[in-house]
Write a protein that holds these residues in place. Structure first.
Motif, PDB file in Angstrom:
ATOM      1  N   ALA A 106       0.846  -1.192   0.000  1.00  0.00           N
ATOM      2  CA  ALA A 106       0.000   0.000   0.000  1.00  0.00           C
ATOM      3  C   ALA A 106       0.878   1.238   0.000  1.00  0.00           C
ATOM      4  O   ALA A 106       1.937   1.275   0.635  1.00  0.00           O
ATOM      5  CB  ALA A 106      -0.917   0.007   1.214  1.00  0.00           C
ATOM      6  N   VAL A 107       0.389   2.228  -0.705  1.00  0.00           N
ATOM      7  CA  VAL A 107       1.100   3.506  -0.823  1.00  0.00           C
ATOM      8  C   VAL A 107       0.190   4.629  -0.321  1.00  0.00           C
ATOM      9  O   VAL A 107      -1.029   4.527  -0.421  1.00  0.00           O
ATOM     10  CB  VAL A 107       1.535   3.772  -2.277  1.00  0.00           C
ATOM     11  CG1 VAL A 107       2.478   2.682  -2.767  1.00  0.00           C
ATOM     12  CG2 VAL A 107       0.337   3.879  -3.213  1.00  0.00           C
ATOM     13  N   CYS A 119       6.091   7.010  -4.095  1.00  0.00           N
ATOM     14  CA  CYS A 119       5.222   5.950  -4.611  1.00  0.00           C
ATOM     15  C   CYS A 119       5.437   5.730  -6.102  1.00  0.00           C
ATOM     16  O   CYS A 119       5.465   4.594  -6.574  1.00  0.00           O
ATOM     17  CB  CYS A 119       3.756   6.293  -4.334  1.00  0.00           C
ATOM     18  SG  CYS A 119       3.417   6.632  -2.596  1.00  0.00           S
ATOM     19  N   SER A 161      -4.143   1.791  -2.842  1.00  0.00           N
ATOM     20  CA  SER A 161      -4.060   3.164  -2.364  1.00  0.00           C
ATOM     21  C   SER A 161      -5.452   3.679  -2.047  1.00  0.00           C
ATOM     22  O   SER A 161      -6.441   3.197  -2.612  1.00  0.00           O
ATOM     23  CB  SER A 161      -3.405   4.058  -3.425  1.00  0.00           C
ATOM     24  OG  SER A 161      -3.240   5.360  -2.928  1.00  0.00           O
ATOM     25  N   ASN A 207      -7.217   5.980  -3.100  1.00  0.00           N
ATOM     26  CA  ASN A 207      -7.497   6.820  -4.262  1.00  0.00           C
ATOM     27  C   ASN A 207      -8.679   6.182  -4.980  1.00  0.00           C
ATOM     28  O   ASN A 207      -8.943   4.998  -4.798  1.00  0.00           O
ATOM     29  CB  ASN A 207      -6.314   6.877  -5.237  1.00  0.00           C
ATOM     30  CG  ASN A 207      -5.158   7.724  -4.751  1.00  0.00           C
ATOM     31  OD1 ASN A 207      -4.114   7.186  -4.400  1.00  0.00           O
ATOM     32  ND2 ASN A 207      -5.332   9.025  -4.732  1.00  0.00           N
ATOM     33  N   ARG A 216      -5.309   8.517   4.627  1.00  0.00           N
ATOM     34  CA  ARG A 216      -4.561   7.704   3.662  1.00  0.00           C
ATOM     35  C   ARG A 216      -4.039   6.461   4.349  1.00  0.00           C
ATOM     36  O   ARG A 216      -4.109   6.321   5.562  1.00  0.00           O
ATOM     37  CB  ARG A 216      -3.370   8.497   3.086  1.00  0.00           C
ATOM     38  CG  ARG A 216      -3.767   9.680   2.223  1.00  0.00           C
ATOM     39  CD  ARG A 216      -4.527   9.210   0.988  1.00  0.00           C
ATOM     40  NE  ARG A 216      -5.040  10.319   0.208  1.00  0.00           N
ATOM     41  CZ  ARG A 216      -4.744  10.541  -1.058  1.00  0.00           C
ATOM     42  NH1 ARG A 216      -3.938   9.720  -1.703  1.00  0.00           N
ATOM     43  NH2 ARG A 216      -5.271  11.554  -1.699  1.00  0.00           N
ATOM     44  N   ARG A 233       2.418   3.499   4.477  1.00  0.00           N
ATOM     45  CA  ARG A 233       3.167   2.704   3.494  1.00  0.00           C
ATOM     46  C   ARG A 233       3.494   1.357   4.150  1.00  0.00           C
ATOM     47  O   ARG A 233       4.112   1.307   5.208  1.00  0.00           O
ATOM     48  CB  ARG A 233       4.447   3.439   3.103  1.00  0.00           C
ATOM     49  CG  ARG A 233       5.233   2.754   2.000  1.00  0.00           C
ATOM     50  CD  ARG A 233       6.512   3.504   1.651  1.00  0.00           C
ATOM     51  NE  ARG A 233       6.279   4.892   1.343  1.00  0.00           N
ATOM     52  CZ  ARG A 233       5.801   5.371   0.189  1.00  0.00           C
ATOM     53  NH1 ARG A 233       5.500   4.515  -0.776  1.00  0.00           N
ATOM     54  NH2 ARG A 233       5.633   6.653   0.002  1.00  0.00           N
TER      55      ARG A 233
END
Length: 159
Positions: free
Chosen positions: A40-41, A49, A75, A77, A123, A126
């Motif tokens: 995961a970023v 990333c 991510s 997103n 978010r 990482r």
């Protein structure tokens, strides 16, 4: 408390981005019966990333596949962003690009972070994890601002 080795991955909705578009699925279905490395970023198109994390898994994708391991990038997103990022990074067919747009899975893992200071909201930290049939075998969570233990190269060395 964050997920730990030996824990079963939580079930949460997620979108998988593929050549044919977007697939609504859930993590229980996606990881069942599979040997997977999920990394995961914090954000698609962000510097580390895009310059190091995803490219490392793209470059080493075949080494994971040679071990019988699927690879997934996730991510917080939306699916359109993940699709565009995957195309720009020339992600090979088979490397899953996962959109956790509402951070449901990230929160269930206990691996969320507050990136509001950067205008990014909630978010994912990482990290990388290795799971077999939905059970975490190894977990590599980065300290804030670092990129070492979740790299493709480090994860491959640990398998």
């Amino acid at each position: 408390m964050p997920i730990q080795p030996g824990d079963k991955l939580p079930v949460a909705p997620i979108k998988r981005v593929g050549q044919g578009g977007f697939e609504d699925t859930d993590t229980g279905t996606l990881f069942a019966g599979r040997d997977v490395v999920l990394f995961a970023v914090p954000g698609a198109f962000t510097p580390t990333c895009s310059e190091r994390h995803l490219p490392g898994f793209v470059a080493n994708y075949q080494a994971f596949r040679d071990k019988g391991i699927d690879v997934a990038c996730m991510s917080v997103n939306d699916a359109f962003v993940m699709q565009a990022w995957g195309q720009m990074q020339q992600v090979p067919d088979g490397l899953w690009m996962l959109s956790d747009g509402n951070a449901d899975f990230t929160r269930a893992l206990g691996l969320e972070m507050d990136a509001s200071g950067y205008g990014m909201g909630t978010r994912s930290k990482r990290f990388a994890l290795h799971a077999v049939d939905g059970v975490v075998k190894q977990l590599f969570v980065e300290a804030p601002g670092e990129f070492r233990v979740s790299s493709a190269e480090h994860v491959l060395e640990q398998l």
